[in-house]
Every structure is written in C-alpha cells, then in structure tokens.
Design a protein around this motif. Structure first.
Motif, mmCIF file in Angstrom:
data_model
loop_
_atom_site.group_PDB
_atom_site.id
_atom_site.type_symbol
_atom_site.label_atom_id
_atom_site.label_comp_id
_atom_site.label_asym_id
_atom_site.label_seq_id
_atom_site.Cartn_x
_atom_site.Cartn_y
_atom_site.Cartn_z
ATOM 1 N N ASP A 143 0.835 -1.204 0.000
ATOM 2 C CA ASP A 143 0.000 0.000 0.000
ATOM 3 C C ASP A 143 0.870 1.255 0.000
ATOM 4 O OD1 ASP A 143 -2.217 -1.647 0.118
ATOM 5 O OD2 ASP A 143 -2.240 -1.661 2.316
ATOM 6 N N VAL A 144 1.853 1.278 0.882
ATOM 7 C CA VAL A 144 2.817 2.379 0.958
ATOM 8 C C VAL A 144 4.219 1.780 1.047
ATOM 9 C CG1 VAL A 144 3.574 4.435 2.198
ATOM 10 C CG2 VAL A 144 1.146 3.842 2.162
ATOM 11 N N SER A 145 5.071 2.097 0.092
ATOM 12 C CA SER A 145 6.453 1.610 0.118
ATOM 13 C C SER A 145 7.302 2.540 0.976
ATOM 14 C CB SER A 145 7.020 1.543 -1.301
ATOM 15 O OG SER A 145 6.315 0.608 -2.086
ATOM 16 N N SER A 151 18.889 6.494 -3.343
ATOM 17 C CA SER A 151 18.901 5.425 -4.348
ATOM 18 C C SER A 151 17.621 4.604 -4.291
ATOM 19 C CB SER A 151 20.116 4.515 -4.134
ATOM 20 O OG SER A 151 20.087 3.917 -2.849
ATOM 21 N N ALA A 152 17.068 4.400 -3.092
ATOM 22 C CA ALA A 152 15.803 3.664 -2.966
ATOM 23 C C ALA A 152 14.668 4.443 -3.621
ATOM 24 C CB ALA A 152 15.485 3.403 -1.499
ATOM 25 N N ILE A 153 14.684 5.782 -3.472
ATOM 26 C CA ILE A 153 13.666 6.613 -4.124
ATOM 27 C C ILE A 153 13.787 6.495 -5.634
ATOM 28 C CG2 ILE A 153 12.811 8.972 -4.431
ATOM 29 C CD1 ILE A 153 14.020 9.608 -1.652
ATOM 30 N N SER A 154 15.021 6.589 -6.129
ATOM 31 C CA SER A 154 15.257 6.495 -7.567
ATOM 32 C C SER A 154 14.817 5.142 -8.118
ATOM 33 C CB SER A 154 16.741 6.723 -7.859
ATOM 34 O OG SER A 154 17.013 6.588 -9.233
ATOM 35 N N ASP A 155 15.142 4.068 -7.386
ATOM 36 C CA ASP A 155 14.754 2.719 -7.822
ATOM 37 C C ASP A 155 13.240 2.558 -7.835
ATOM 38 O OD1 ASP A 155 17.418 2.108 -8.057
ATOM 39 O OD2 ASP A 155 17.547 1.026 -6.137
ATOM 40 N N VAL A 157 10.909 4.938 -8.245
ATOM 41 C CA VAL A 157 10.340 5.700 -9.366
ATOM 42 C C VAL A 157 10.602 4.978 -10.684
ATOM 43 C CG1 VAL A 157 10.491 7.858 -10.664
ATOM 44 C CG2 VAL A 157 10.484 7.900 -8.160
ATOM 45 N N GLU A 158 11.799 4.421 -10.822
ATOM 46 C CA GLU A 158 12.140 3.723 -12.063
ATOM 47 C C GLU A 158 11.326 2.449 -12.239
ATOM 48 O OE1 GLU A 158 16.083 1.819 -14.318
ATOM 49 O OE2 GLU A 158 16.312 2.949 -12.444
ATOM 50 N N ALA A 159 11.087 1.732 -11.143
ATOM 51 C CA ALA A 159 10.361 0.461 -11.224
ATOM 52 C C ALA A 159 8.864 0.652 -11.347
ATOM 53 C CB ALA A 159 10.673 -0.399 -9.995
ATOM 54 N N ALA A 160 8.354 1.790 -10.863
ATOM 55 C CA ALA A 160 6.907 2.031 -10.908
ATOM 56 C C ALA A 160 6.428 2.116 -12.345
ATOM 57 C CB ALA A 160 6.565 3.319 -10.155
ATOM 58 N N ASP A 161 5.231 1.632 -12.558
ATOM 59 C CA ASP A 161 4.657 1.665 -13.891
ATOM 60 C C ASP A 161 4.270 3.096 -14.243
ATOM 61 O OD1 ASP A 161 2.884 1.337 -16.179
ATOM 62 O OD2 ASP A 161 2.918 -0.791 -15.661
ATOM 63 N N THR A 162 4.723 3.576 -15.389
ATOM 64 C CA THR A 162 4.471 4.971 -15.765
ATOM 65 C C THR A 162 3.017 5.237 -16.134
ATOM 66 O OG1 THR A 162 5.109 4.473 -18.056
ATOM 67 C CG2 THR A 162 6.831 5.286 -16.584
ATOM 68 N N GLU A 163 2.191 4.205 -16.179
ATOM 69 C CA GLU A 163 0.774 4.401 -16.478
ATOM 70 C C GLU A 163 0.022 4.998 -15.277
ATOM 71 O OE1 GLU A 163 -0.685 3.875 -19.463
ATOM 72 O OE2 GLU A 163 1.305 3.387 -20.211
ATOM 73 N N PHE A 164 0.650 4.971 -14.105
ATOM 74 C CA PHE A 164 -0.008 5.447 -12.893
ATOM 75 C C PHE A 164 0.775 6.623 -12.303
ATOM 76 C CE2 PHE A 164 -0.982 0.935 -13.246
ATOM 77 C CZ PHE A 164 -2.343 0.901 -13.039
ATOM 78 N N GLN A 186 -5.290 0.872 -6.527
ATOM 79 C CA GLN A 186 -5.260 0.405 -7.916
ATOM 80 C C GLN A 186 -5.112 1.547 -8.919
ATOM 81 O OE1 GLN A 186 -4.911 -2.702 -7.946
ATOM 82 N NE2 GLN A 186 -5.522 -2.952 -5.820
ATOM 83 N N LYS A 187 -4.952 2.776 -8.434
ATOM 84 C CA LYS A 187 -4.879 3.918 -9.347
ATOM 85 C C LYS A 187 -3.557 4.674 -9.273
ATOM 86 C CE LYS A 187 -9.864 4.675 -8.882
ATOM 87 N NZ LYS A 187 -10.217 4.154 -10.210
ATOM 88 N N ALA A 188 -2.729 4.375 -8.263
ATOM 89 C CA ALA A 188 -1.499 5.147 -8.091
ATOM 90 C C ALA A 188 -0.496 4.374 -7.243
ATOM 91 C CB ALA A 188 -1.801 6.501 -7.445
ATOM 92 N N TRP A 189 0.783 4.811 -7.324
ATOM 93 C CA TRP A 189 1.848 4.293 -6.464
ATOM 94 C C TRP A 189 2.022 5.246 -5.279
ATOM 95 C CZ3 TRP A 189 3.960 -0.374 -7.682
ATOM 96 C CH2 TRP A 189 3.828 -0.812 -8.998
ATOM 97 N N PHE A 190 2.206 4.701 -4.090
ATOM 98 C CA PHE A 190 2.396 5.521 -2.906
ATOM 99 C C PHE A 190 3.670 5.101 -2.175
ATOM 100 C CE2 PHE A 190 -2.112 5.868 -3.752
ATOM 101 C CZ PHE A 190 -2.399 7.192 -3.462
ATOM 102 N N SER A 191 4.419 6.091 -1.678
ATOM 103 C CA SER A 191 5.648 5.799 -0.943
ATOM 104 C C SER A 191 5.929 6.916 0.048
ATOM 105 C CB SER A 191 6.829 5.650 -1.911
ATOM 106 O OG SER A 191 7.114 6.902 -2.520
ATOM 107 N N VAL A 192 6.776 6.605 1.028
ATOM 108 C CA VAL A 192 7.243 7.591 2.005
ATOM 109 C C VAL A 192 8.754 7.425 2.118
ATOM 110 C CG1 VAL A 192 7.294 8.192 4.443
ATOM 111 C CG2 VAL A 192 5.104 7.782 3.319
#
Length: 438
Positions: A143-145, A151-155, A157-164, A186-192
């Motif tokens: 739910d929240v990464s 580097s974890a932030i960069s990874d 963003v890179e791994a997240a699907d660009t459709e969301f 199901q509509k977006a990626w979330f992280s902290v």
C-alpha cells in the motif's frame, strides 16, 4: 548414512502419496520461462501454496470468451514471471474439475482469481496483455512503500509503472497517507521517504518538509503539496492529481473519469497532434492548475471522431470548440464562447470559464448512437446483461398482470439473449457464462 536413506525413502513415499506436492516443484520451470501452468485437482492446492502470487483462469473449453482470453494470458505470462515479485498465470478447466469450481464459487466463464499467499481475490481488471500487466503490478504492490535513501527513491520511481501517478512523501509518517493509499491502491503508487538528501529535494523540486510530491511520468508533470495534511485537504489533493492536468480522451481515460464527480472542460480539436493544438494543450494545463474543481480534457476529431461527433463536432466545423460536460448525457456551451479564435486563446479560455461560473450557458444533449454504443462497451457486457434481464423481467410482470393464457416473458428473454450475442453463438449455456465477462 542410515538416516539419509530413511529420509530419501520418506520423500519418495510422500511424492507417491501426494504427487501434487512434487509436481508443483517441477512446474516451477513454467514460472521461470513464463508459460501458463495447466492445473488440475492433483496439483491445484500445491501450486497455490507454492507461489506468492498466482492468477488462475477458471475456463471452459467450449466458451468462446475463454478461447479469446487464452492467447492474451499467454502474452502476459512471461512479462509477469520476470517481475521482481513474480506473478504466475495458471488455468483450470472448471467445467471438468467441478469440485474446485464449486469450492471457489465459479458460476461463469472465464473467471479470474488472483491468489495472494493462498488467499483468493476476484480479479475484475483489464484483460489485454499490457493493461493486465500494469494492473497486476499495482495489485500486488505494498500500500505504501518505505524508502530509506536517495537510491531507494530512484529505484522506486524507475520500477513504478508509468501508467499510474507516483506519490512520494518526504518527512511524512506513512500512517498519514495509508488510508488514502489503500483507497486508491489500484490507481497510483504511494511511498514515504524516511531518509533523503538535499539533492533529492532539488531533484523533486520541493524546499521544505513535510511535502507530498506527485509525478505523472507519462505526461512529464509534477505537483507538490505542503499541507495541511488533514483528511479533507490531503484527500482532495490526491484525488485531483490522479489524472494529468489536461486529459487526452480515449477509452481508458474515459473510464477513469467515471470515478471523478467533477465537471469536465472538454476541448474538441481538429487534430490533437498538430503544433497549434499542442500549444493550446499547454494553455489548458495552466487553466487546470488554477481551476482544480474542474477536469480539463481534450480530443481530436482525427483521433476519435465518433466521440467528438456526440458533441456536435460534425455540425460545427469551427475548431477548437469548448464545452462543459457533466460526464453523462448533458453538456453546456457558454454563450459567446462556443469556439476559440487563433489569437490570445489563454484569455478566451479564462472568459469561457468566467461565463460558465456565472451561468451564461446553454444546455444541450449528447447525440448519435455512436456515443451510447461506446458507453455500453465502457461499462462492460455484464451491465448489458443485467439491463436485458431487467427488461425481460418487466415484460414478464406485465404479461402476468394481463392474465394471458401463455406468458410471453420466457420467449422474450430467449429472443433478447439471441440478439445480444455478439459472436452469433446460440448456446444457452455459454450465454450464462458471459455474465462474468467484464
């Protein structure tokens, strides 16, 4: 040596008593090379317990929809198997193995269920290979990464699907956004991000914390929220940023708009890919930034003529044309600003919005069967079947009230079922199976 012999003997005996346990290990090769696994009663339970994520297609060999879905799953399987957290695709002949079909309440074909650590969840998302991959990647994500470094932030963003859209929280506790992250999972990626440098602040363009940054990689857009981080304000920001500032109208985005209750400022262009149209789209984005209570969308007649014609584009050839659409069967033109001139379009958009807010509008109705046909295809065949059933039920009630000797409801239902079949298949059994098709 004696103990080893005993252990080998027990393992051999166990494999002969429960062949499914060993076969699951053998079928691991299917996961690695991306093939769709064929399940049956002997290996179903062991396969479900062997893989963290497994999407099972409950099908029937005679089902036309199942036959069309099968090659789509074949295409998606190797992509999903290659993910960091692999998702295995499998199929089960539910018409043959009825005990398993009853256990998982399969009442139509094809039915897709995603087993997450052995727990079944109904899959009702898209079924085309690329969209299915996008959807499932989000389905199994946390739910929240929690991110602990630049580097974890960069990874992430890179791994997240660009459709969301991607929401990055800086200096936030995950509990602040966890509820909304679950709601919009199901509509977006979330992280902290728990730890980050000043370089990250420059890269993601925020100058203080706490901050919530949203990225739209597909549209090269970014927005930042500094609070207040209360449910109402935070919820509005997340909801309003699920879509880009200017939404290109197509089948997928139109279905997404069904979950948004804001009015839509729709701009109809002759060709959305022209240079002058691209300049106008930039102006629409600027207007969208200042009018978050509205959704701004655009469509090119050349890109989607049927949709544009539903708003009278075929009658008024003067483009660009602006309207306010409620997402249903009504739309409004602003008197005096039905279309834009070539010069100073930014000011004209502002006056259009001012006229709308002051109520200087004329109500019109969606026209043409093409739009209604599209809406049917968007909401899915299941809704059509329900509608047909209700119509048939009403006709049956009417016939009973008239106290006819021979009720006509059943015959009417059969006639409607026959007409509704888009593939020309007359099997009553397959018609019932299509109720599960989205």
């Amino acid at each position: 040596m004696g103990r080893l012999t005993i252990l080998c003997g027990l393992l051999f005996l166990l494999c002969n008593l429960k062949p499914g346990i060993c076969s699951a290990a053998d079928q691991l090769k299917g996961k690695l090379d991306g093939r769709v696994l064929e399940l049956d009663e002997s290996n179903f339970d062991s396969a479900i317990s062997s893989f963290s994520y497994i999407l099972v297609d409950f099908y029937a060999p005679w089902c036309g929809h199942c036959k069309r879905l099968s090659p789509q799953l074949d295409k998606a399987a190797p992509i999903l198997a290659g993910l960091k957290d692999p998702i295995v695709i499998a199929k089960l002949d539910a018409d043959k193995f009825t005990t398993l079909a009853r256990k998982y309440e399969i009442d139509g074909y094809p039915t897709l269920k995603l087993f997450i650590h052995g727990v079944p969840v109904d899959y009702r998302g898209p079924r085309k290979p690329d969209l299915l991959v996008h959807y499932l990647k989000k389905f199994v994500a946390p739910d929240v990464s929690i991110l602990g470094s630049d580097s974890a932030i960069s990874d992430f963003v890179e791994a997240a699907d660009t459709e969301f859209p991607i929401y990055l929280g800086f200096g936030l506790n995950e509990t602040v956004i966890s509820y909304l992250a679950i709601k919009y999972k199901q509509k977006a990626w979330f992280s902290v991000a728990k730890d980050f440098s000043e370089d990250a602040m420059v890269l993601y363009d925020f100058d203080k914390v706490p901050a919530l940054v949203v990225l739209h990689p597909s549209y090269n857009e970014q927005s930042t929220f500094y609070g207040p981080f209360e449910d109402e304000f935070l919820g509005d920001f997340i909801k309003q940023n699920l879509l880009p500032l200017a939404v290109p109208m197509n089948q997928e985005t139109l279905s997404q708009l069904g979950f948004d209750d804001r009015k839509i400022v729709l701009t109809i262009m002759e060709d959305a890919n022209e240079e002058k149209s691209q300049k106008l789209i930039k102006l629409l984005k600027a207007a969208a930034s200042a009018n978050r209570d509205l959704v701004f969308g655009y469509v090119g007649v050349k890109q989607w003529e049927e949709f544009a014609d539903a708003f009278g584009a075929n009658k008024n050839k003067k483009f660009p044309k602006l309207i306010i659409w409620n997402g249903d069967e009504e739309y409004f033109s602003v008197i005096g600003y039905e279309s834009l001139d070539e010069e100073d379009q930014g000011s004209q958009i502002s006056r259009f919005l001012e006229g709308y807010r002051e109520g200087r509008t004329e109500k019109k109705m969606i026209e043409g069967p093409s739009f209604k046909d599209h809406m049917m295809s968007t909401i899915g065949i299941g809704a059509v079947v329900i509608f047909v059933f209700l119509v048939a039920l009403l006709m049956l009630i009417r016939s009973l009230c008239k106290d006819d000797d021979e009720p006509r409801g059943a015959d009417t239902r059969r006639d409607i079922d026959h007409d509704d079949s888009s593939d020309g298949e007359s099997s009553d059994t397959e018609h019932e199976a299509r109720k599960k098709e989205d």
